[in-house]
Design a protein around this motif. Sequence first.
Motif, PDB file in Angstrom:
ATOM      1  N   ARG A  30      16.012  20.462  19.891  1.00  0.00           N
ATOM      2  CA  ARG A  30      16.741  20.812  18.666  1.00  0.00           C
ATOM      3  C   ARG A  30      17.207  22.266  18.731  1.00  0.00           C
ATOM      4  N   ASP A  36      20.456  20.051   9.312  1.00  0.00           N
ATOM      5  CA  ASP A  36      19.657  18.836   9.455  1.00  0.00           C
ATOM      6  C   ASP A  36      20.408  17.659   8.843  1.00  0.00           C
ATOM      7  N   THR A  85      20.947  16.429  14.021  1.00  0.00           N
ATOM      8  CA  THR A  85      21.768  17.510  13.480  1.00  0.00           C
ATOM      9  C   THR A  85      23.144  16.959  13.150  1.00  0.00           C
TER      10      THR A  85
END
Length: 145
Positions: free
Chosen positions: A62, A80, A91
């Motif tokens: 991430r 998010d 994402t």
Amino acid sequence: MRRDKIPDWNEAVAVPVEPVLDLHTFDPRELKPLLEDYLEEAHERGWSQVLIIHGKGRGVLRHRVRALLARHPRVAAYHDAPPTLGSWGATLVHLNVDKDGNIQDPATGKFFYNLDGPLGPSAWLWLGVGVVLGVALGAVWWWLR
């Protein structure tokens, strides 16, 4: 199994491009070129947003994805995903494109126009160099007269 039926594992495989990219099936070492190619293809298709699934885990992937997104010129914003789309395991990326391929500045909303037209970017560079040289020569002429 016959020898001629064994697949060549070094051969490139075409992956269908969709508005959702699941990174679970890709090698993390290929992340940068994969993400750059994917975002360019999304831009060419005119998508305004895409979803990148990186998984929850410890957040290493991430973090790498978001570091690349922060520097990519086609990305206006990212955050998010909503809980229904994976929450912090994915994402949601908002792309700054318009139909002519111009890039929008997310802060001001103004467009930077595409200079890759018929002249190409190198022609614009040489035009700029020519203008600078012209101004410099004009200043020298003015000073010497």
